[in-house]
Design a protein around this motif. Structure first.
Motif: not given
Length: 489
Positions: A9-11, A15-17, A38-44, A193-196
């Motif tokens: 899964f690639s939101p 946020g929370e899903y 699922l808890v999604v946080q910013p990529y750093e 879900a990948y950047p394809v």
């Protein structure tokens, strides 16, 4: 596979899903109605594909961009059998990826196990776990894709977009439309879900090489792939750009279906070698001019080291295409697409001819791969996504009568890039080259860029004229001339 089920899964937002499973066997408590958060946080981090996100066509239809709006110039390498064990995992695959990243490539095109130049279930297409389907297409072989997972993940971690070909087009005749839809449904579930980039198929509508009824097979292939393309648009929740490789100088589907079902046009021109550039460039202009506008990528255009194709041809293809409105380029080399290894050459294709015995580890050092990488790096010094073709900026300029005359593109009042395919000989041996239409009162910094070595040679400030006679470049070869506006009086 077996008793293990996974979901990727690639939101697009943090946020929370909430997630919940549904199983066709609702009486199975292990699979049905499983719930979680699922808890999604910013990529750093600094990985470009994680930082900027997957690709899409820009709103203007001119170019590709990341979902955060960052423009993406696609420089692709062609690895038809890159999913097979002919390119060993991990040593060979990681070595070639590192070489291509260092040279400036950011896309790899590879086929998900149903490749060109061979019949179905040829052992040369297998990876460490066999083929993507069991004999007779009875069911998917998940173990094949476990090994492909490792390769796809490595490309993405390395900042390279996988352009996944579902199959070479003729495999549809053996699998049938419904099985091919199942194949694509599996690819979407596994890699969506990948950047394809999705390339539905290669060389549509080419029949199998030994076809006994080519016209009938071509029609079935064209109509079948149109149905599969429509299906892919319905099932891909991420909306990745879809493209399809045609036969040379064609669209893969009919005019209406190509416009409706494809997000990107992928060119197939063959090698733009001496004497053949005219047809290639006429086709480029035709596809770039299609409406509604879509990004146009240079696709297969000859394999360096095969049939006389050289680094010179790839430099011409790169610069002539890009300065004519193309927003990406595909390089290819003999020995790499089929991955010849010492003691394990690919051998004859289905039609009985061996294309090349060059080893891939030698082919990866052919100079054309470095030259096109230098080209991408020069372009990305400027807002290339705002470039438009301006043949009127230089005289003489390329046209159908002489496609080896100069090409020009850029941004009025900001930058002009001119490609000189032929050595610029001084009179009386050659024609003078003149840059025309310079803005009144503008001052430009000019320099020659060596497309083979990347060196720059200053030609000083240019001002006080609307037409400027180009001096002779330092060497007798092809050159790129860049004019940067630095001021106005």
């Amino acid at each position: 596979g077996e008793q293990e089920w996974r979901v990727r899964f690639s939101p697009r937002m943090v946020g929370e899903y909430a997630c919940r499973t549904e199983c066709s066997d609702r009486s199975n408590p292990s699979l049905h109605d499983q719930r979680g958060i699922l808890v999604v946080q910013p990529y750093e981090g600094n990985r470009p594909l994680a930082k900027h996100g997957p690709l899409r066509a820009s709103a203007s239809g001119h170019h590709l961009e990341h979902v955060d709006g960052t423009p993406f110039f696609a420089l692709a390498d062609l690895w038809w059998l890159g999913a097979s064990r002919r390119l060993s995992w991990p040593e060979g695959f990681q070595r070639l990826t590192a070489d291509r990243v260092a040279k400036g490539f950011n896309v790899v095109q590879l086929i998900a196990g149903l490749p060109c130049d061979m019949p179905a279930f040829d052992e040369r297409a297998a990876n460490e776990a066999g083929h993507p389907w069991e004999e007779g297409y009875a069911r998917v072989n998940p173990a094949f894709f476990d090994m492909l997972d490792l390769r796809i993940q490595w490309l993405v971690r390395s900042g390279v977009v996988p352009c996944i070909y579902g199959a070479f087009g003729y495999h549809l005749l053996w699998m049938g439309v419904e099985r091919m839809k199942q194949h694509w449904r599996y690819l979407v579930a596994r890699y969506g879900a990948y950047p394809v980039l999705w390339c539905l198929a290669g060389c549509v509508p080419m029949p199998y090489y030994l076809s006994q009824d080519r016209d009938r097979d071509a029609e079935q292939i064209r109509s079948g792939w149109a149905e599969v393309a429509s299906y892919l648009r319905r099932i891909d929740p991420y909306g990745h750009p879809a493209l399809m490789q045609p036969l040379p100088f064609q669209l893969p589907l009919d005019e209406e279906a190509s416009s409706r079902l494809l997000d990107v046009y992928l060119l197939h021109t063959g090698a733009a070698r001496a004497g053949r550039q005219g047809r290639a460039m006429s086709h480029v202009r035709e596809i770039v001019a299609r409406q509604p506008r879509k990004p146009v990528l240079g696709g297969e255009s000859g394999f360096e080291g095969l049939g006389g194709c050289t680094a010179d041809d790839h430099r011409f293809g790169f610069w002539a295409f890009v300065l004519s409105g193309v927003v990406g380029y595909t390089y290819s080399a003999a020995g790499i697409w089929q991955f010849n290894n010492e003691g394990d050459l690919f051998g004859p294709s289905a039609y009985g001819i061996t294309q090349s015995n060059t080893l891939w580890m030698d082919a990866c050092h052919l100079p054309g791969s470095r030259h096109v990488g230098l080209g991408r790096r020069l372009l990305e010094r400027y807002p290339w996504w705002r470039f438009e073709s301006h043949p009127e900026w230089v005289e003489p300029h390329a046209d159908d009568a002489d496609p080896t005359n100069p090409y020009a593109a850029g941004i009025p009042g900001q930058v002009r890039v001119i490609y000189l395919p032929r050595p610029a000989l001084p009179t009386p041996w050659g024609k003078p080259v003149t840059v025309v239409g310079l803005e009144p009162g503008a001052t430009y910094r000019g320099f020659f860029f060596d497309p083979k070595e990347g060196a720059e040679y200053d030609v000083g400030p240019i001002s006080g004229c609307s037409c400027w006679a180009m001096p002779a470049p330092p060497l007798l070869q092809d050159w790129v001339l860049v004019l940067e506006q630095v001021g106005a009086s």
